[in-house]
Design an enzyme around this catalytic site. Structure first.
Site, PDB file in Angstrom:
ATOM      1  N   SER A  51       0.699  -0.694   0.512  1.00  0.00           N
ATOM      2  CA  SER A  51      -0.090   0.266  -0.219  1.00  0.00           C
ATOM      3  C   SER A  51       1.354   0.953   0.139  1.00  0.00           C
ATOM      4  CB  SER A  51      -0.598   0.232   1.408  1.00  0.00           C
ATOM      5  OG  SER A  51      -0.111   0.003   2.419  1.00  0.00           O
ATOM      6  N   LYS A  52       0.620   2.348   0.182  1.00  0.00           N
ATOM      7  CA  LYS A  52       0.814   3.737  -0.393  1.00  0.00           C
ATOM      8  C   LYS A  52       1.448   3.765   1.063  1.00  0.00           C
ATOM      9  CE  LYS A  52      -1.787   6.543  -2.726  1.00  0.00           C
ATOM     10  NZ  LYS A  52      -2.333   7.593  -3.824  1.00  0.00           N
ATOM     11  N   ARG A  53       1.302   2.688   2.361  1.00  0.00           N
ATOM     12  CA  ARG A  53       1.671   3.041   3.858  1.00  0.00           C
ATOM     13  C   ARG A  53       2.826   2.623   3.408  1.00  0.00           C
ATOM     14  NH1 ARG A  53       2.285  -0.502   8.086  1.00  0.00           N
ATOM     15  NH2 ARG A  53       0.632  -1.666   6.901  1.00  0.00           N
ATOM     16  N   HIS A  54       3.624   1.680   2.596  1.00  0.00           N
ATOM     17  CA  HIS A  54       4.951   1.040   3.074  1.00  0.00           C
ATOM     18  C   HIS A  54       5.849   1.815   1.866  1.00  0.00           C
ATOM     19  CE1 HIS A  54       2.037  -2.483   3.930  1.00  0.00           C
ATOM     20  NE2 HIS A  54       3.220  -2.120   4.227  1.00  0.00           N
ATOM     21  N   GLY A  55       5.114   2.946   0.810  1.00  0.00           N
ATOM     22  CA  GLY A  55       6.161   3.685  -0.377  1.00  0.00           C
ATOM     23  C   GLY A  55       5.771   4.064  -1.374  1.00  0.00           C
TER      24      GLY A  55
END
Length: 486
Positions: free
Chosen positions: A256-260
């Site tokens: 996800s975007k949380r992981h970059g």
């Protein structure tokens, strides 16, 4: 991997959003496989989800692939013998195959309403039976169909599923077995006449002569349906290779975007080089050996094959991408590196005043290998503007004792330097420090903080010469006043 016929592979994104990391990796693996085997790489747009598909997303996909260097041999913008390559323009072809399935009895019209289907699922759940479609409309007569249509009912079209398990011999996952009870007579055409993804995708693969379908393991659930469509048509399917998922962490979290993870276009805008992203993507699931991390595109084409694709998911590691990007930036010659950072400096408003090309290249050379992204160049704003603060930690550590006196002494020395170049500046400062019998670090670090606001960065003499005499003296006056006032 030996192939009996010329390789033909495709990347078939849905234009419902921009090209993201997972899709870019799939495109790359197909592109490398085709290049390695001297085959053909096709771009196809699978836009059966018309409600969510947009022209903007389609353009974004083209631009992202072009930026990555993944040129396609057939497809939109370049044409080819199987045009058109956008599914919504291929309706006549799909209708031909649907009619063939109906004529052979391998598909049938279903008139069940959504409410009736809900009731069937509810009843199956209560009786603890599989909740798939039970085949209610399988054996309707022509008279039955006419009666239902006279009531105003419209029909979907379902594929008639034969008994028995489906066996997939996957080039990455080996043998995968799908039990018959997990499948029902699934819909291939909606009641409004539009075909569904699983039907259009395999029909296009057949018509375009695909030898291999290389895609993410998230498509594995689609594969048995597509194999059954081929079986119903009496056509051999392409060979399949399902790539391991890209994970957000070693705990198996979904990326996800949380992981970059973000779109390819965003990585470009954030200052990543396409060569770095290619190198990073290929290592998400493929490895040549346990040692090599960095590959040129030419090396990847030479070495890539599906035999070295792993079965387990690969973790998206943003720090590794940043490290790779820094490596590729550092490999650029000075002129190319200067060209690459110019757009980021312009966007930040740092090139408004006239800067010579020579000065710009000297500045980039001074920054050296400190860039992990091209956008990092804007963190050296003190080369362009006086609008910076003094880092409190740097002030606390280096403006001790009599910093104003130290800076005043250095200012006087620099004011007396007539030719403000590297050698005269260095000689004057070292002579002053030696004469005053102070340690180099206790003179140089206060000077660095005064000129840049920071305790680290490019070489201090590079900063002094690039700022120029007038600016250096102004900043020293400012720093001395700041110290005296505070």
């Amino acid at each position: 991997m030996a192939t009996d016929q010329p390789v033909r592979v495709r990347f078939a994104p849905s234009p419902t959003g921009f090209l993201h990391i997972g899709g870019a990796r799939t495109a790359l693996f197909n592109w490398l496989f085709a290049k390695h085997h001297g085959g053909t790489f096709i771009l196809r747009i699978d836009d059966t989800d018309e409600a969510r598909s947009t022209d903007e997303s389609m353009r974004g996909i083209y631009e992202s692939m072009e930026w990555l260097g993944l040129d396609w041999d057939e497809g939109p913008r370049v044409g080819g013998p199987h045009a058109p390559y956008i599914q919504t323009e291929r309706g006549d072809l799909y209708r031909k195959y649907v009619q063939q399935l109906l004529d052979t009895g391998n598909a049938y019209r279903c008139y069940c309403t959504p409410d009736e289907l809900d009731q069937m699922r509810t009843q199956a759940r209560l009786e603890k039976r599989p909740q798939g479609y039970p085949g209610k409309c399988r054996h309707l007569t022509e008279a039955d169909r006419e009666e239902l249509e006279a009531e105003g009912r419209t029909s979907t079209i379902r594929l008639k599923i034969p008994e028995g398990a489906i066996i997939l011999r996957d080039l990455v996952l080996d043998v995968v077995k799908f039990e018959a009870e997990t499948l029902d007579d699934f819909i291939i055409v909606r009641s409004n006449g539009s075909p569904l993804y699983n039907f259009t995708s395999i029909i296009d693969d057949i018509e375009m002569g695909m030898t291999h379908v290389i895609r993410g393991a998230d498509h594995l659930s689609n594969t048995p349906k597509q194999l059954l469509i081929c079986q119903a048509l009496g056509i051999d399917p392409p060979q399949c290779a399902h790539l391991p998922m890209v994970l957000g962490s070693s705990k198996g979290e979904k990326l996800s975007k949380r992981h970059g993870a973000t779109s390819v276009g965003q990585y470009r805008d954030d200052g990543y080089l396409p060569e770095a992203l290619i190198n990073f993507l290929v290592r998400l699931g493929w490895s040549y050996d346990d040692k090599e991390e960095i590959f040129s595109v030419a090396e990847l084409i030479e070495k890539f094959d599906l035999d070295r694709v792993g079965k387990s998911g690969s973790v998206f590691d943003l720090k590794k991408l940043q490290w790779l990007n820094g490596h590729y930036i550092a490999q650029l010659d000075l002129s190319a590196r200067a060209d690459a950072v110019i757009p980021f400096l312009q966007e930040a408003g740092f090139l408004g005043e006239t800067r010579s090309r020579t000065w710009l290249e000297q500045f980039v050379a001074a920054v050296g290998d400190r860039l992990e992204t091209l956008a990092d160049i804007t963190s050296y704003s003190y080369f362009f503007t006086d609008d910076f603060d003094y880092d409190p930690k740097a002030v606390k550590k280096w403006w001790k004792g009599d910093p104003a006196g130290t800076l005043q002494g250095l200012r006087d020395v620099l004011a007396a330097v007539e030719v403000f170049d590297m050698e005269p500046v260095e000689a004057a400062i070292w002579a002053h420090i030696e004469a005053k019998e102070i340690s180099r670090i206790k003179a140089m670090q206060p000077l660095r903080v005064a000129l840049s606001g920071e305790a680290g960065g490019p070489g201090l003499f590079d900063i002094i010469v690039l700022l120029g005499k007038e600016k250096v003296l102004e900043r020293l006056d400012r720093a001395i006043s700041h110290i005296q006032e505070n």
